[in-house]
Design a protein around this motif. Sequence first.
Motif, PDB file in Angstrom:
ATOM      1  N   LYS A 109     -83.493   8.714 -45.446  1.00  0.00           N
ATOM      2  CA  LYS A 109     -83.887   7.322 -45.585  1.00  0.00           C
ATOM      3  C   LYS A 109     -82.743   6.491 -44.995  1.00  0.00           C
ATOM      4  O   LYS A 109     -81.738   7.044 -44.534  1.00  0.00           O
ATOM      5  CB  LYS A 109     -84.070   6.969 -47.058  1.00  0.00           C
ATOM      6  CG  LYS A 109     -85.084   7.831 -47.780  1.00  0.00           C
ATOM      7  CD  LYS A 109     -85.095   7.446 -49.236  1.00  0.00           C
ATOM      8  CE  LYS A 109     -85.668   8.561 -50.072  1.00  0.00           C
ATOM      9  NZ  LYS A 109     -85.589   8.285 -51.489  1.00  0.00           N
ATOM     10  N   ILE A 110     -82.891   5.158 -45.046  1.00  0.00           N
ATOM     11  CA  ILE A 110     -81.803   4.299 -44.579  1.00  0.00           C
ATOM     12  C   ILE A 110     -80.533   4.622 -45.352  1.00  0.00           C
ATOM     13  O   ILE A 110     -79.460   4.744 -44.788  1.00  0.00           O
ATOM     14  CB  ILE A 110     -82.178   2.804 -44.716  1.00  0.00           C
ATOM     15  CG1 ILE A 110     -83.347   2.462 -43.793  1.00  0.00           C
ATOM     16  CG2 ILE A 110     -80.978   1.910 -44.444  1.00  0.00           C
ATOM     17  CD1 ILE A 110     -83.100   2.678 -42.310  1.00  0.00           C
ATOM     18  N   ASN A 111     -80.641   4.751 -46.670  1.00  0.00           N
ATOM     19  CA  ASN A 111     -79.509   5.191 -47.489  1.00  0.00           C
ATOM     20  C   ASN A 111     -79.677   6.686 -47.694  1.00  0.00           C
ATOM     21  O   ASN A 111     -80.552   7.129 -48.439  1.00  0.00           O
ATOM     22  CB  ASN A 111     -79.495   4.465 -48.840  1.00  0.00           C
ATOM     23  CG  ASN A 111     -79.221   2.989 -48.680  1.00  0.00           C
ATOM     24  OD1 ASN A 111     -78.235   2.596 -48.075  1.00  0.00           O
ATOM     25  ND2 ASN A 111     -80.110   2.161 -49.189  1.00  0.00           N
ATOM     26  N   GLY A 112     -78.871   7.462 -47.007  1.00  0.00           N
ATOM     27  CA  GLY A 112     -79.032   8.908 -47.080  1.00  0.00           C
ATOM     28  C   GLY A 112     -77.830   9.625 -46.495  1.00  0.00           C
ATOM     29  O   GLY A 112     -76.773   9.035 -46.288  1.00  0.00           O
ATOM     30  N   THR A 129     -70.415  16.112 -43.517  1.00  0.00           N
ATOM     31  CA  THR A 129     -71.491  15.191 -43.850  1.00  0.00           C
ATOM     32  C   THR A 129     -71.079  13.741 -43.600  1.00  0.00           C
ATOM     33  O   THR A 129     -69.897  13.402 -43.602  1.00  0.00           O
ATOM     34  CB  THR A 129     -71.907  15.315 -45.332  1.00  0.00           C
ATOM     35  OG1 THR A 129     -70.768  15.042 -46.153  1.00  0.00           O
ATOM     36  CG2 THR A 129     -72.461  16.696 -45.645  1.00  0.00           C
ATOM     37  N   VAL A 130     -72.106  12.914 -43.383  1.00  0.00           N
ATOM     38  CA  VAL A 130     -71.943  11.461 -43.300  1.00  0.00           C
ATOM     39  C   VAL A 130     -72.917  10.860 -44.303  1.00  0.00           C
ATOM     40  O   VAL A 130     -74.121  11.097 -44.202  1.00  0.00           O
ATOM     41  CB  VAL A 130     -72.263  10.913 -41.887  1.00  0.00           C
ATOM     42  CG1 VAL A 130     -72.147   9.392 -41.874  1.00  0.00           C
ATOM     43  CG2 VAL A 130     -71.364  11.541 -40.841  1.00  0.00           C
ATOM     44  N   ARG A 131     -72.408  10.125 -45.275  1.00  0.00           N
ATOM     45  CA  ARG A 131     -73.272   9.407 -46.227  1.00  0.00           C
ATOM     46  C   ARG A 131     -73.349   7.961 -45.774  1.00  0.00           C
ATOM     47  O   ARG A 131     -72.334   7.291 -45.649  1.00  0.00           O
ATOM     48  CB  ARG A 131     -72.739   9.483 -47.637  1.00  0.00           C
ATOM     49  CG  ARG A 131     -73.621   8.678 -48.603  1.00  0.00           C
ATOM     50  CD  ARG A 131     -73.438   9.050 -50.037  1.00  0.00           C
ATOM     51  NE  ARG A 131     -73.857  10.393 -50.364  1.00  0.00           N
ATOM     52  CZ  ARG A 131     -75.112  10.796 -50.512  1.00  0.00           C
ATOM     53  NH1 ARG A 131     -76.104   9.945 -50.318  1.00  0.00           N
ATOM     54  NH2 ARG A 131     -75.396  12.028 -50.829  1.00  0.00           N
ATOM     55  N   ARG A 132     -74.560   7.505 -45.479  1.00  0.00           N
ATOM     56  CA  ARG A 132     -74.791   6.145 -44.992  1.00  0.00           C
ATOM     57  C   ARG A 132     -75.375   5.302 -46.123  1.00  0.00           C
ATOM     58  O   ARG A 132     -76.369   5.679 -46.739  1.00  0.00           O
ATOM     59  CB  ARG A 132     -75.773   6.188 -43.830  1.00  0.00           C
ATOM     60  CG  ARG A 132     -76.169   4.832 -43.296  1.00  0.00           C
ATOM     61  CD  ARG A 132     -77.187   5.046 -42.198  1.00  0.00           C
ATOM     62  NE  ARG A 132     -77.700   3.824 -41.653  1.00  0.00           N
ATOM     63  CZ  ARG A 132     -78.899   3.719 -41.131  1.00  0.00           C
ATOM     64  NH1 ARG A 132     -79.708   4.753 -41.079  1.00  0.00           N
ATOM     65  NH2 ARG A 132     -79.314   2.580 -40.637  1.00  0.00           N
ATOM     66  N   THR A 133     -74.727   4.156 -46.387  1.00  0.00           N
ATOM     67  CA  THR A 133     -75.163   3.248 -47.444  1.00  0.00           C
ATOM     68  C   THR A 133     -75.243   1.838 -46.884  1.00  0.00           C
ATOM     69  O   THR A 133     -74.243   1.319 -46.380  1.00  0.00           O
ATOM     70  CB  THR A 133     -74.181   3.273 -48.631  1.00  0.00           C
ATOM     71  OG1 THR A 133     -74.025   4.623 -49.080  1.00  0.00           O
ATOM     72  CG2 THR A 133     -74.686   2.404 -49.775  1.00  0.00           C
ATOM     73  N   GLU A 134     -76.410   1.218 -46.992  1.00  0.00           N
ATOM     74  CA  GLU A 134     -76.578  -0.163 -46.548  1.00  0.00           C
ATOM     75  C   GLU A 134     -75.780  -1.072 -47.473  1.00  0.00           C
ATOM     76  O   GLU A 134     -75.912  -0.986 -48.691  1.00  0.00           O
ATOM     77  CB  GLU A 134     -78.057  -0.531 -46.596  1.00  0.00           C
ATOM     78  CG  GLU A 134     -78.358  -1.957 -46.198  1.00  0.00           C
ATOM     79  CD  GLU A 134     -79.839  -2.259 -46.307  1.00  0.00           C
ATOM     80  OE1 GLU A 134     -80.580  -1.870 -45.396  1.00  0.00           O
ATOM     81  OE2 GLU A 134     -80.232  -2.848 -47.330  1.00  0.00           O
ATOM     82  N   ILE A 135     -74.925  -1.933 -46.877  1.00  0.00           N
ATOM     83  CA  ILE A 135     -74.190  -2.883 -47.709  1.00  0.00           C
ATOM     84  C   ILE A 135     -74.694  -4.310 -47.532  1.00  0.00           C
ATOM     85  O   ILE A 135     -74.449  -5.151 -48.382  1.00  0.00           O
ATOM     86  CB  ILE A 135     -72.663  -2.794 -47.497  1.00  0.00           C
ATOM     87  CG1 ILE A 135     -72.263  -3.027 -46.056  1.00  0.00           C
ATOM     88  CG2 ILE A 135     -72.147  -1.451 -47.995  1.00  0.00           C
ATOM     89  CD1 ILE A 135     -70.764  -3.064 -45.824  1.00  0.00           C
TER      90      ILE A 135
END
Length: 155
Positions: A109-112, A129-135
């Motif tokens: 997902k967008i945050n994943g 890994t890369v953890r992507r979090t919308e801020i």
Amino acid sequence: MAPPSYSIAPVQSELNMTLYNKEVYGGRGTNGVTTLVNRGPIGTTWVFSWPVTDGPAGGADANVVGHLQGTGVQVATYPDYMWHYSLGLVFGQGSRFNGSTLQIQGTSKINGEWSIVGGTGELAMAKGTVRRTEISYTGNIRISELNIHVLYTPM
């Protein structure tokens, strides 16, 4: 008779860093294009080159250290919107990894979370890994935090 040759495997290094990317979906500064397939959401494809900074994008102290370049294809709408990404994090001027890359892929997902499946230059044989979090998401601009954890073998 020649003596046998051998080599000693280099030791892996570990790296944890937090970077930020800025996605602009329309208007001034657009950094990606979207293609619709069969006028439906499944198969919608993004092709992009998002700047990656060492601080929240737009901040006065944020420096561009590279670009996240690649594609995202929408693969599901139910139960959640899901995308499959194929990316290269290309480090540039202003980064200690200038000229190196991380090869990233995965479905999220967008945050994943994505997998790091390789690298070049100083980040050769990377995995992690890369953890992507919308801020933030305002208008047509999304800022995401990228928490990167990687093991690599310096060459």
